[in-house]
Design a protein around this motif. Structure first.
Motif, mmCIF file in Angstrom:
data_model
loop_
_atom_site.group_PDB
_atom_site.id
_atom_site.type_symbol
_atom_site.label_atom_id
_atom_site.label_comp_id
_atom_site.label_asym_id
_atom_site.label_seq_id
_atom_site.Cartn_x
_atom_site.Cartn_y
_atom_site.Cartn_z
ATOM 1 N N GLU B 161 19.172 4.933 -7.829
ATOM 2 C CA GLU B 161 18.419 5.427 -8.970
ATOM 3 C C GLU B 161 19.361 5.842 -10.087
ATOM 4 N N VAL B 162 18.993 5.445 -11.289
ATOM 5 C CA VAL B 162 19.791 5.757 -12.465
ATOM 6 C C VAL B 162 19.221 6.997 -13.126
ATOM 7 N N PHE B 163 20.101 7.925 -13.524
ATOM 8 C CA PHE B 163 19.686 9.136 -14.222
ATOM 9 C C PHE B 163 20.292 9.136 -15.618
ATOM 10 N N PHE B 164 19.402 9.024 -16.600
ATOM 11 C CA PHE B 164 19.815 9.266 -17.970
ATOM 12 C C PHE B 164 18.724 10.106 -18.595
ATOM 13 N N PRO B 165 19.008 11.264 -19.179
ATOM 14 C CA PRO B 165 20.316 11.882 -19.281
ATOM 15 C C PRO B 165 20.906 12.198 -17.902
ATOM 16 N N PRO B 166 22.239 12.245 -17.808
ATOM 17 C CA PRO B 166 22.856 12.444 -16.499
ATOM 18 C C PRO B 166 22.570 13.834 -15.955
ATOM 19 N N VAL B 167 22.490 13.930 -14.643
ATOM 20 C CA VAL B 167 22.281 15.214 -13.993
ATOM 21 C C VAL B 167 23.636 15.735 -13.502
ATOM 22 N N PRO B 168 23.768 17.055 -13.311
ATOM 23 C CA PRO B 168 25.007 17.585 -12.744
ATOM 24 C C PRO B 168 25.316 16.910 -11.414
ATOM 25 N N ALA B 169 26.594 16.670 -11.158
ATOM 26 C CA ALA B 169 26.987 15.815 -10.040
ATOM 27 C C ALA B 169 26.821 16.462 -8.679
ATOM 28 N N ARG B 170 26.895 17.770 -8.605
ATOM 29 C CA ARG B 170 26.906 18.435 -7.299
ATOM 30 C C ARG B 170 25.537 18.273 -6.636
ATOM 31 N N GLY B 171 25.578 17.931 -5.338
ATOM 32 C CA GLY B 171 24.320 17.870 -4.585
ATOM 33 C C GLY B 171 23.701 16.489 -4.538
ATOM 34 N N ARG B 172 24.237 15.576 -5.322
ATOM 35 C CA ARG B 172 23.735 14.194 -5.287
ATOM 36 C C ARG B 172 24.941 13.266 -5.379
ATOM 37 N N PRO B 173 24.921 12.165 -4.622
ATOM 38 C CA PRO B 173 26.100 11.265 -4.631
ATOM 39 C C PRO B 173 26.110 10.353 -5.855
ATOM 40 N N VAL B 174 26.369 10.912 -7.037
ATOM 41 C CA VAL B 174 26.255 10.128 -8.269
ATOM 42 C C VAL B 174 27.611 9.623 -8.739
ATOM 43 N N GLU B 175 27.567 8.488 -9.397
ATOM 44 C CA GLU B 175 28.750 7.895 -10.007
ATOM 45 C C GLU B 175 28.400 7.550 -11.448
ATOM 46 N N PRO B 176 29.395 7.409 -12.329
ATOM 47 C CA PRO B 176 29.087 7.122 -13.731
ATOM 48 C C PRO B 176 28.378 5.779 -13.869
ATOM 49 N N PHE B 177 27.461 5.698 -14.815
ATOM 50 C CA PHE B 177 26.707 4.468 -15.040
ATOM 51 C C PHE B 177 26.356 4.395 -16.505
ATOM 52 N N ARG B 178 26.673 3.264 -17.122
ATOM 53 C CA ARG B 178 26.392 3.113 -18.541
ATOM 54 C C ARG B 178 25.165 2.231 -18.714
ATOM 55 N N LEU B 179 24.160 2.730 -19.448
ATOM 56 C CA LEU B 179 22.939 1.966 -19.629
ATOM 57 C C LEU B 179 23.205 0.707 -20.447
ATOM 58 N N GLN B 180 22.510 -0.371 -20.119
ATOM 59 C CA GLN B 180 22.514 -1.558 -20.980
ATOM 60 C C GLN B 180 21.519 -1.319 -22.098
ATOM 61 N N ARG B 181 21.575 -2.165 -23.111
ATOM 62 C CA ARG B 181 20.791 -1.873 -24.308
ATOM 63 C C ARG B 181 19.670 -2.861 -24.570
ATOM 64 N N ARG B 182 19.262 -3.577 -23.534
ATOM 65 C CA ARG B 182 18.112 -4.467 -23.696
ATOM 66 C C ARG B 182 17.145 -4.188 -22.563
ATOM 67 N N GLY B 183 15.861 -4.415 -22.811
ATOM 68 C CA GLY B 183 14.893 -4.185 -21.743
ATOM 69 C C GLY B 183 13.499 -4.569 -22.175
ATOM 70 N N ARG B 184 12.530 -4.029 -21.450
ATOM 71 C CA ARG B 184 11.138 -4.418 -21.635
ATOM 72 C C ARG B 184 10.293 -3.152 -21.760
#
Lengths: 394, 252
Positions: B161-184
């Motif tokens: 699961e992608v989180f934007f805006p990003p959530v604080p890292a502690r407590g969840r195994p998150v890594e940096p992720f940059r959103l793409q700029r196209r979609g539906r």
């Protein structure tokens, strides 16, 4: 759970809801508190602690920014007062706080008061201005409260083939109900044509799909079951209380897991409350409902999230007339937020008073015949907080 | 007509640094932040100071720094000429090299025409943000630059699961992720009460590669569920005298 079945509502009162320029925030708070205490048949001195729900104190000069307002409005000093704020669930959060204190044995008798003075500023200078001017400098821009719920209306209509006419049925129903509620902000009936032709607010929602901006207050006196059985004129029991918080205010509508077809917070809060109250078939076991119809679409979604209809079928329940007074599950016979209005902190408390009156046979011209068990539901922010209370005759 | 190359960045707490024309004194705009070091102040000596807020051309929308860069390019029409400049804001000084390229002469002639005579093409209406001064915070601006400008979020390494805006890292195994700029488009509303630039749509976009965007359309065009869109950078407002760039949605 300690609250379920052990905490009673022993008195309740709602002020008029509307544009009340002649009454201050403190006047409304006082009127609600005294009204509830008199309804309970006790002296104010017998109340040991208070909870105050005010969600937007900045609209009234920050007078309600803490429990201090209660000590000013009524002779309550030096007793403890806690001000609570959980967006639009605040009024029920106050009831929940008082109930927990009683269940813990901290006090025998407590009062929960919800009060909000929103019309000392114009509606445009109220929540719309707050969202545009005071919120997150980038993420929040463009949002309005109706805009956020309109996203769900668009998605629901697309997914299930419902129409704006279906949304209008909620407004027509609740405004018709409010003709029997002298406390409601708006008390005249509306036609479907009036709802559909009203100016658009956030499409597909128009003026009459939205709750108005309103002043008002409501209060509930709570006591332990033992105290109620010994002293109360009338009482009802809190049979189940569920509070669920699922995400941040601004983050929720970015979440990949959000389907724009309902609110996980309501589903979880209902699960907790039903489990405590021993309810397995809500449609059969609940007699009357007050739920959070901040916008017409929200009532339809609530009936699904509360388990009265399957996903996509809330609109059929509505079309069939089941949720109209006289139907199999009357919803918002008070007029709901649609017609009563939404003084944010007072709404949840008003709902608890309504259900208390319904299950003790005191609802007058709005009485649902033989109502023994009712449900009150509020939804906070863009749906990230929900509170459900099941209240029953003893 | 030019190439912009990033040179270097120096970070630290730099409050508003002003150097008025004709003066060699560096003035600190906000004394509540850390004191300016001698090294930082020295960088400003001998450099021209210009403000992006001077660059508004009627009906051209909110040009922001684009107008300032255009002015600098126009001052060096010859290919191969370079100009070093620094942008100091939000806690760091970033130095760039601007190099003039082919076509600069023709662009200069056209830009001068626009400067004198106003915009010469039909423009789509954009929000009038003059006078809009909402809550803003310099530390927040600095802290969330990557979020605002690069759509930097986080992704749960286990669930995806992608989180934007990003959530604080502690407590969840998150890594940096940059959103793409196209979609539906997933859903939308056309809002009539937002007090700026309306009516315009707010849309929720399911982005290619994961994550969602919820924001404004760049102008009032018809939207529908399932439509392909892309995100474009726009100036939202200048709250607290900080240019708040973020993203808006246009048809793809």
């Amino acid at each position: 759970m300690p609250i379920a079945g052990e905490v009673a509502i022993v008195g309740g009162y709602t002020t008029a809801f509307g544009v009340l320029h002649d009454r201050s925030y403190l006047d409304l708070l006082a009127e609600a508190a005294w009204g509830a205490v008199e309804d309970a048949g006790i002296a104010l001195d017998e109340v040991e602690a208070a909870w105050l729900a005010t969600a937007e104190p900045w609209t009234a000069g920050l007078v309600g920014d803490s429990g201090a307002a209660v000590a000013e409005a009524i002779p309550f000093a030096p007793r403890p007062v806690t001000r609570v704020s959980n967006f639009c669930t605040s009024g029920m959060e106050a009831v929940r706080g008082a109930a927990m204190a009683i269940a813990a044995g901290e006090c025998q008798v407590a009062i929960a008061i919800g009060a909000e003075k929103m019309r000392d500023v114009t509606p445009r200078n109220s929540l719309i201005a707050k969202t545009a001017e005071h919120t997150h400098p980038t993420i929040a821009k463009g949002r309005t409260a109706p805009g956020q719920f309109a996203l769900l209306a668009t998605r629901y209509l697309h997914a299930y083939g419902a129409t704006p006419e279906d949304l209008a049925l909620v407004a027509v129903k609740n405004h018709a109900h409010a003709t029997r509620n002298p406390k409601a902000h708006f008390r005249h009936p509306l036609t479907k044509e009036q709802v559909l032709s009203a100016p658009r607010i956030a499409e597909p929602l128009g003026v009459y799909d939205c709750t108005p901006t309103t002043d008002g207050a409501a209060a509930v006196v709570l006591a332990s079951r033992a105290w109620a059985e010994a002293h109360a004129r009338r009482h009802a029991l809190l049979e189940g209380v569920g509070l669920a918080v699922t995400d941040g205010y601004f983050a929720n509508l970015f979440r990949e897991s959000f389907d724009f077809l309902g609110f996980p917070s309501t589903r979880q809060a209902a699960r907790l409350a039903y489990s405590q109250a021993g309810i397995t078939n809500p449609l059969q076991e609940i007699d009357v409902v007050e739920c959070h119809d901040c916008f017409t679409i929200t009532e339809i979604l609530n009936t699904e999230d509360l388990g009265f209809a399957l996903p996509g079928e809330g609109v059929e329940l509505l079309r069939a007339g089941a949720t109209t007074l006289g139907g199999s599950l009357p919803v918002n016979v008070s007029g709901g937020l649609q017609a009563c209005g939404h003084p944010v902190g007072a709404t949840g408390t008003r709902m608890v008073v309504e259900i208390f009156d319904q299950v003790t046979g005191a609802a007058g011209p709005r009485q649902v015949a033989q109502a023994r068990r009712g449900l009150a539901h509020t939804l906070g922010g863009p749906g990230v907080i929900a509170c459900v209370m099941v209240i029953g005759a003893p | 007509m030019g190439v912009l190359r990033f040179q270097r960045a120096q970070s630290g707490w730099f409050p508003d640094l002003w150097r008025l024309a004709g003066s060699s004194q560096v003035i600190i705009g906000d004394r509540s932040l850390a004191p300016v070091s001698a090294a930082a102040a020295a960088q400003w000596e001998g450099m021209a100071v210009a403000s992006a807020t001077g660059w508004e051309i009627e009906r051209a929308g909110n040009l922001g720094a684009a107008g300032l860069l255009a002015m600098m390019l126009l001052e060096m029409p010859a290919k191969g000429r370079t100009k070093e400049f620094a942008a100091a804001a939000s806690g760091s000084v970033r130095t760039f090299l601007l190099e003039g390229g082919p076509g600069a002469t023709a662009a200069r002639r056209r830009a001068e025409r626009v400067r004198q005579g106003g915009i010469d093409v039909d423009r789509l209406p954009t929000a009038d943000i003059s006078g809009f001064n909402p809550y803003a915070s310099q530390p927040r601006y600095w802290r969330e630059l990557a979020q605002d400008l690069r759509l930097q979020g986080v992704r749960d390494a286990e669930t995806g699961e992608v989180f934007f805006p990003p959530v604080p890292a502690r407590g969840r195994p998150v890594e940096p992720f940059r959103l793409q700029r196209r979609g539906r488009i997933l859903t939308y509303t056309r809002d009539h009460v937002y007090p700026l630039g309306g009516p315009m749509s707010m849309v929720v976009v399911e982005l290619d590669g994961g994550g969602r965007f919820y924001g404004q359309t760049a102008w009032d065009f018809p939207v529908e569920i399932g439509m392909r869109v892309r995100l474009v950078p726009r100036l939202l407002h200048r709250g607290g005298d900080l240019p708040h760039y973020f993203w808006k949605v246009v048809a793809d």
